[in-house]
Design a protein around this motif. Structure first.
Motif, short mmCIF file in Angstrom:
data_model
loop_
_atom_site.label_atom_id
_atom_site.label_comp_id
_atom_site.label_asym_id
_atom_site.label_seq_id
_atom_site.Cartn_x
_atom_site.Cartn_y
_atom_site.Cartn_z
N PRO A 1 0.81 -1.23 0.00
CA PRO A 1 0.00 0.00 0.00
C PRO A 1 0.84 1.28 0.00
CG PRO A 1 -0.83 -1.56 1.62
CD PRO A 1 0.48 -2.09 1.15
N ILE A 2 1.97 1.27 0.72
CA ILE A 2 2.82 2.46 0.74
C ILE A 2 3.40 2.73 -0.64
CG2 ILE A 2 5.04 3.36 1.57
CD1 ILE A 2 4.40 2.30 4.30
N VAL A 3 3.90 1.69 -1.29
CA VAL A 3 4.46 1.84 -2.63
C VAL A 3 3.40 2.36 -3.60
CG1 VAL A 3 5.40 0.58 -4.62
CG2 VAL A 3 6.31 0.16 -2.34
N LEU A 4 2.18 1.80 -3.50
CA LEU A 4 1.09 2.27 -4.37
C LEU A 4 0.76 3.73 -4.09
CD1 LEU A 4 -1.31 -0.83 -4.32
CD2 LEU A 4 0.16 -0.06 -6.20
N GLY A 5 0.80 4.12 -2.81
CA GLY A 5 0.54 5.52 -2.45
C GLY A 5 1.60 6.46 -2.99
N VAL A 6 2.87 6.05 -2.87
CA VAL A 6 3.97 6.87 -3.40
C VAL A 6 3.85 7.00 -4.92
CG1 VAL A 6 6.47 6.97 -3.74
CG2 VAL A 6 5.56 6.34 -1.50
N LEU A 7 3.54 5.89 -5.60
CA LEU A 7 3.38 5.93 -7.06
C LEU A 7 2.23 6.84 -7.47
CD1 LEU A 7 3.96 2.18 -8.04
CD2 LEU A 7 5.45 4.13 -8.53
N ALA A 8 1.11 6.74 -6.73
CA ALA A 8 -0.05 7.58 -7.04
C ALA A 8 0.31 9.06 -6.90
CB ALA A 8 -1.22 7.23 -6.13
N GLN A 9 1.09 9.36 -5.84
CA GLN A 9 1.50 10.75 -5.62
C GLN A 9 2.41 11.23 -6.74
OE1 GLN A 9 4.86 12.92 -3.09
NE2 GLN A 9 3.81 11.30 -1.98
N ARG A 10 3.34 10.38 -7.17
CA ARG A 10 4.28 10.76 -8.23
C ARG A 10 3.59 10.93 -9.57
NH1 ARG A 10 9.23 12.57 -7.08
NH2 ARG A 10 10.13 11.57 -8.93
N LEU A 11 2.61 10.04 -9.86
CA LEU A 11 1.95 10.06 -11.16
C LEU A 11 0.88 11.13 -11.26
CD1 LEU A 11 1.62 6.21 -11.79
CD2 LEU A 11 3.22 7.78 -12.89
N LEU A 12 0.16 11.34 -10.15
CA LEU A 12 -0.98 12.26 -10.19
C LEU A 12 -0.64 13.66 -9.69
CD1 LEU A 12 -3.75 9.79 -8.93
CD2 LEU A 12 -3.21 10.43 -11.29
N GLY A 13 0.46 13.78 -8.95
CA GLY A 13 0.91 15.10 -8.51
C GLY A 13 -0.12 15.86 -7.70
N THR A 14 -0.46 17.06 -8.14
CA THR A 14 -1.36 17.93 -7.38
C THR A 14 -2.78 17.37 -7.31
OG1 THR A 14 -1.79 19.21 -9.39
CG2 THR A 14 -0.06 20.01 -7.93
N LYS A 15 -3.10 16.42 -8.17
CA LYS A 15 -4.47 15.87 -8.17
C LYS A 15 -4.79 15.10 -6.89
CE LYS A 15 -4.71 15.51 -13.22
NZ LYS A 15 -4.83 14.58 -14.37
N VAL A 16 -3.75 14.65 -6.17
CA VAL A 16 -4.00 13.90 -4.94
C VAL A 16 -4.06 14.80 -3.71
CG1 VAL A 16 -2.90 11.84 -5.87
CG2 VAL A 16 -1.55 13.43 -4.47
N GLN A 17 -3.81 16.11 -3.88
CA GLN A 17 -3.78 17.01 -2.73
C GLN A 17 -5.11 17.06 -2.00
OE1 GLN A 17 -1.02 18.34 -1.36
NE2 GLN A 17 -0.14 17.04 -2.96
N ALA A 18 -6.21 16.98 -2.74
CA ALA A 18 -7.54 16.98 -2.10
C ALA A 18 -7.68 15.75 -1.22
CB ALA A 18 -8.63 17.01 -3.17
N ALA A 19 -7.19 14.61 -1.71
CA ALA A 19 -7.26 13.38 -0.92
C ALA A 19 -6.40 13.49 0.33
CB ALA A 19 -6.83 12.19 -1.77
N VAL A 20 -5.21 14.10 0.19
CA VAL A 20 -4.30 14.24 1.33
C VAL A 20 -4.93 15.06 2.44
CG1 VAL A 20 -2.11 15.27 2.07
CG2 VAL A 20 -2.20 13.92 -0.04
N GLN A 21 -5.73 16.06 2.09
CA GLN A 21 -6.37 16.92 3.10
C GLN A 21 -7.36 16.15 3.98
OE1 GLN A 21 -7.90 20.71 1.71
NE2 GLN A 21 -6.40 20.77 0.06
N VAL A 22 -7.95 15.10 3.43
CA VAL A 22 -8.93 14.34 4.23
C VAL A 22 -8.33 13.05 4.79
CG1 VAL A 22 -10.89 15.28 2.97
CG2 VAL A 22 -9.87 13.14 2.20
N LEU A 23 -7.02 12.85 4.61
CA LEU A 23 -6.39 11.63 5.12
C LEU A 23 -6.52 11.45 6.63
CD1 LEU A 23 -3.15 11.13 3.01
CD2 LEU A 23 -5.17 9.69 3.09
N PRO A 24 -6.35 12.54 7.43
CA PRO A 24 -6.54 12.34 8.87
C PRO A 24 -7.90 11.75 9.21
CG PRO A 24 -5.51 14.46 8.46
CD PRO A 24 -5.89 13.91 7.12
#
Length: 319
Positions: free
Chosen positions: A173-196
């Motif tokens: 899961p961590i590797v998939l998360g890192v890959l998603a962040q690298r591939l999608l860039g700013t598109k994952v920022q909305a998801a990061v805000q609701v991670l807590p």
């Protein structure tokens, strides 16, 4: 989206309250939560995926700048917590399933909640994040090896089964998360805000599942397990802090070591115990999850009042 992000921050800041509240509710009404047992592994995978989304190469910058301090924290974590778990099991003559559960949570990597506590305590956050990341990356090898070494006297432990479980539960899961962040860039920022919010809900559900599945056993021996958990966590904080002091680290880094050593990835402990041993073996992890968020918040509040001007300045420069 702003409202959801604000809710996420609020829930993240009151993590300990929600874990405690729902743990009590699951104990009183186990039938409401027993069905969540099947969701323990997917929920932990979701938390680890979220961690991957937030990991950046900059998080390992502290490893390059001060490698010996990061490795000091990693070694302290994997020596103090497993060793103290084994010692407490011997001292209290714990039953096999409970003993394995205590040792298992002691052999887990540092939890993500510790980074929040370090930030609240005005500790060295860069050092804390690096220690948490390195212990997590080493967990597939060190956690099963330490559990096998320390817990085999109580119950049979399969190194390879646990190794593959941690690869699937943590690394993938961590590797998939890192890959998603690298591939999608700013598109994952909305998801990061609701991670807590997602992380809190996931951990709360894991704790509820474990407490509900072991309600009768907790009623029978919960006070003993809780006493061991409190001592385990407290000695982790104390010995982590003293390790930093012995090595003449500045105050901010001593705070980081104390919290990174004393706080565990108890969600991983609960998932591994439920998968490889029994629901009862998962109880120490569940209670640890409740307690270390309370104790971590209290300790970080006390740490925050401790001042050391030179350390504060150097921490600001290194952040």
């Amino acid at each position: 989206m702003r409202a959801l992000a604000a809710l996420s921050r609020f829930v993240g800041n009151t993590f300990a309250l929600w874990v405690l509240l729902f743990a009590v509710l699951a104990f009183l009404q186990p039938q409401w939560f027993i069905a969540l047992k099947v969701a323990i592994v997917p929920l932990l995978g979701l938390v680890m995926f979220g961690m991957g989304l937030t990991l950046k190469l900059d998080d390992f910058a502290a490893l390059a700048r001060q490698p010996w301090r990061v490795m000091l924290g990693v070694v302290a974590h994997f020596v103090i917590m497993p060793g103290m778990a084994w010692l407490l099991c011997q001292l209290f003559q714990l039953p096999p399933e409970i003993a394995v559960g205590v040792i298992l949570v002691g052999c887990c990597p540092s939890g993500t909640a510790s980074n929040v506590m370090v930030w609240l305590s005005r500790g060295d956050l860069a050092l804390a994040v690096a220690i948490a990341a390195v212990t997590t990356l080493l967990a597939p090898l060190l956690t099963p090896a330490l559990v096998w070494l320390l817990a085999s006297a109580w119950l049979p432990v399969s190194f390879m089964d646990m190794f593959w479980s941690i690869l699937q539960l943590v690394m993938l899961p961590i590797v998939l998360g890192v890959l998603a962040q690298r591939l999608l860039g700013t598109k994952v920022q909305a998801a990061v805000q609701v991670l807590p919010l997602v992380s809190v809900i996931s951990i709360v559900m894991i704790v509820c599942a474990v407490v509900a599945a072991s309600q009768a056993k907790i009623a029978e021996s919960g006070l003993l397990i809780m006493a061991v958990v409190v001592l385990h966590n407290s000695f982790g904080y104390l010995l982590g802090y003293l390790t930093g002091r012995l090595c003449k680290l500045p105050l901010g880094q001593r705070k980081s070591l104390a919290l990174e050593v004393g706080m565990q990835n108890s969600g991983l402990g609960a998932a591994l115990a439920a998968a490889h041993f029994s629901p009862l073996a998962a109880v120490p992890s569940a209670l640890f999850s409740v307690w270390h968020n309370i104790s971590g918040a209290l300790l970080s509040t006390w740490f925050r009042r401790m001042g050391e001007p030179q350390t504060m300045a150097s921490r600001t420069e290194s952040a």
